[in-house]
Design an enzyme around this catalytic site. Structure first.
Site, short mmCIF file in Angstrom:
data_model
loop_
_atom_site.label_atom_id
_atom_site.label_comp_id
_atom_site.label_asym_id
_atom_site.label_seq_id
_atom_site.Cartn_x
_atom_site.Cartn_y
_atom_site.Cartn_z
N ALA A 62 0.74 -1.16 0.03
CA ALA A 62 0.09 -0.03 -0.13
C ALA A 62 0.86 1.27 -0.10
O ALA A 62 0.40 2.39 -0.55
CB ALA A 62 -1.06 -0.12 1.32
N PHE A 117 -2.79 0.97 4.76
CA PHE A 117 -3.63 0.14 5.72
C PHE A 117 -3.79 0.77 7.26
O PHE A 117 -4.82 0.74 7.76
CB PHE A 117 -3.12 -1.26 5.94
CG PHE A 117 -4.12 -2.35 6.53
CD1 PHE A 117 -5.40 -2.43 5.76
CD2 PHE A 117 -3.76 -3.19 7.46
CE1 PHE A 117 -5.96 -3.43 6.23
CE2 PHE A 117 -4.74 -4.09 7.93
CZ PHE A 117 -5.87 -4.24 7.25
N ILE A 161 -4.65 -3.35 -4.42
CA ILE A 161 -6.06 -3.75 -5.32
C ILE A 161 -6.54 -2.62 -6.05
O ILE A 161 -7.47 -2.50 -6.59
CB ILE A 161 -7.16 -4.28 -4.19
CG1 ILE A 161 -7.51 -2.84 -3.05
CG2 ILE A 161 -6.56 -5.30 -3.36
CD1 ILE A 161 -8.52 -3.02 -2.45
N HIS A 186 -4.14 -9.92 -3.94
CA HIS A 186 -5.45 -9.68 -3.04
C HIS A 186 -6.29 -9.32 -4.11
O HIS A 186 -7.35 -8.67 -3.57
CB HIS A 186 -5.08 -8.78 -2.02
CG HIS A 186 -4.30 -9.05 -1.12
ND1 HIS A 186 -3.41 -8.23 -0.10
CD2 HIS A 186 -3.85 -10.53 -0.66
CE1 HIS A 186 -2.65 -9.14 0.76
NE2 HIS A 186 -2.71 -10.22 0.45
N SER A 230 5.70 -1.86 1.67
CA SER A 230 5.05 -2.88 2.52
C SER A 230 5.68 -2.99 3.72
O SER A 230 6.76 -2.98 4.15
CB SER A 230 4.90 -4.09 1.64
OG SER A 230 4.27 -5.11 2.63
P1 NAD Z 1 0.53 -1.60 5.07
O1 NAD Z 1 -0.38 -0.44 5.32
O2 NAD Z 1 0.60 -2.59 5.99
O3 NAD Z 1 2.08 -1.04 5.04
C1 NAD Z 1 2.25 0.14 4.11
C2 NAD Z 1 3.83 0.67 4.21
O4 NAD Z 1 4.20 1.66 3.60
C3 NAD Z 1 4.10 1.03 5.87
O5 NAD Z 1 5.07 0.34 6.35
C4 NAD Z 1 4.43 2.59 5.78
O6 NAD Z 1 5.39 3.01 6.49
C5 NAD Z 1 4.80 2.37 4.42
N1 NAD Z 1 4.50 3.52 3.46
C6 NAD Z 1 3.36 4.40 3.41
N2 NAD Z 1 3.65 5.44 2.67
C7 NAD Z 1 4.82 5.57 2.06
C8 NAD Z 1 5.52 6.23 1.26
N3 NAD Z 1 4.93 7.33 0.78
N4 NAD Z 1 7.02 5.86 1.02
C9 NAD Z 1 7.51 4.88 1.78
N5 NAD Z 1 6.69 4.02 2.50
C10 NAD Z 1 5.57 4.30 2.67
O7 NAD Z 1 0.42 -2.25 3.55
P2 NAD Z 1 0.55 -3.48 2.96
O8 NAD Z 1 1.68 -4.20 3.46
O9 NAD Z 1 0.40 -3.56 1.45
O10 NAD Z 1 -0.61 -4.50 3.46
C11 NAD Z 1 -1.92 -3.92 3.80
C12 NAD Z 1 -2.97 -4.55 3.26
O11 NAD Z 1 -3.95 -3.80 2.99
C13 NAD Z 1 -2.62 -5.56 1.87
O12 NAD Z 1 -3.08 -6.54 1.95
C14 NAD Z 1 -3.49 -4.35 0.91
O13 NAD Z 1 -4.16 -5.50 -0.19
C15 NAD Z 1 -4.29 -3.41 1.59
N6 NAD Z 1 -4.38 -2.41 1.01
C16 NAD Z 1 -4.24 -1.91 -0.14
C17 NAD Z 1 -4.14 -0.55 -0.64
C18 NAD Z 1 -4.09 -0.28 -2.24
O14 NAD Z 1 -4.45 -1.16 -2.96
N7 NAD Z 1 -3.59 0.76 -2.40
C19 NAD Z 1 -4.39 0.41 0.12
C20 NAD Z 1 -4.54 0.15 1.60
C21 NAD Z 1 -4.65 -1.34 1.94
#
Ligand code: NAD
Ligand code: ZN
Length: 252
Positions: free
Chosen positions: A28, A39, A107, A123, A198
């Site tokens: 994300a 998330f 997603i 996902h 992530s």
């Molecule tokens: P997560 O929210 O657990 O982790 C995101 C990580 O990215 C965090 O550690 C954060 O510190 C870091 N981060 C955020 N913005 C950043 C940036 N600009 N530069 C550098 N680092 C940054 O996300 P995840 O690991 O993908 O797991 C969350 C779950 O939620 C996944 O299963 C996903 O399917 C879902 N999700 C998806 C979306 C999307 O599709 N965009 C959005 C939210 C959640």
């Protein structure tokens, strides 16, 4: 920390090894710079609502309505979002044959909009809706509009009253087996895995870069905060995903 935290200047993608098979794994965090909250962001739609588990969705009309309400609100951010420099850089690397493809937990479909061709969506995708009863699939937008106008969960036009759900993997729902197997294979065969944005705490997805590392690949982590795999990474690049990817690209 005992890791390299500077940007690489080698001619291959990070680490200095002449990597032959490079896989990018995203979460994300790569899409927050496109305006989609991750998330754990406070105030985001994910923290505002309770989770509707897959089994509830299947058996309860009320849970399906709650789910559609949440997804319809989240859709506003998805629909307006455009790929950022991070997505674009990864797509460019694939086009130039520098990376094999992208494995994503996201997603939002932004990798494909940026031009990435080989994208494994662990996902699923929020850009489509699927019928749980007959597998009919369709773009999400008109159905979100329909829900907004009627406040009623749309039913499947193909089988009549099938349960329509966004084509994403809900909590309690199994990941698409074929996609997961391919992603696992890519990671086992990769000599370099770059994870971007992530937290690497959501399993089984986070187990993929871990498996790649354990089978001999190098692991580079680009993330603002700590991740679940910092301890085994070969290189940590802290900070913004977009800035880090653009800097690596400039150094190539
Ligand atoms: P997560 O929210 O657990 O982790 C995101 C990580 O990215 C965090 O550690 C954060 O510190 C870091 N981060 C955020 N913005 C950043 C940036 N600009 N530069 C550098 N680092 C940054 O996300 P995840 O690991 O993908 O797991 C969350 C779950 O939620 C996944 O299963 C996903 O399917 C879902 N999700 C998806 C979306 C999307 O599709 N965009 C959005 C939210 C959640
Ligand atoms: Zn149907």
């Amino acid at each position: 920390m005992g890791k390299h935290t500077c940007l690489p200047t080698s001619n291959s993608l990070p680490t200095g090894c002449a990597a032959k098979s490079v896989v990018v794994f995203t979460g994300a965090g790569i899409s927050t710079e496109s305006g989609i909250p991750d998330f754990r962001s406070p105030g985001g739609v994910w923290s505002k609502y309770r989770t509707v588990y897959f089994d509830e969705f299947c058996r309860s009309a009320q849970a399906r309505h709650e789910y559609w309400e949440q997804k319809t609100e989240a859709h506003v951010a998805f629909a307006a979002a455009e790929p950022n420099i991070g997505h674009q850089t990864i797509a460019k690397w694939e086009e130039k044959g520098k990376v094999r493809g992208v494995i994503t937990q996201n997603i939002d479909g932004l990798h494909q909009i940026a031009g990435s061709q080989d994208v494994l969506e662990l996902h699923g995708t929020a850009r489509e809706v699927t019928c749980l009863d007959c597998d009919w699939r369709a773009p999400v937008d008109p159905l979100v509009v329909q829900f907004r106008e009627t406040n009623e969960v749309p039913l499947c036009p193909e089988c009549g009253d099938g349960r329509l759900k966004h084509a994403t993997v809900s909590f309690g729902q199994v990941l698409p087996e074929e996609t997961l197997n391919r992603a696992h294979q890519w990671c086992l065969e990769a000599d370099l895995i770059i994870t971007v944005g992530s937290s690497l705490v959501v399993y089984p997805a986070a187990g993929l870069p871990e498996a790649g590392k354990r089978s001999g690949g190098k692991l580079v982590l680009i993330n603002r905060d700590e991740t679940g795999l910092d301890m085994i990474a070969d290189m940590l690049i802290p900070g913004s995903c977009g800035e880090a990817l653009a800097a690596i690209d400039a150094a190539l």
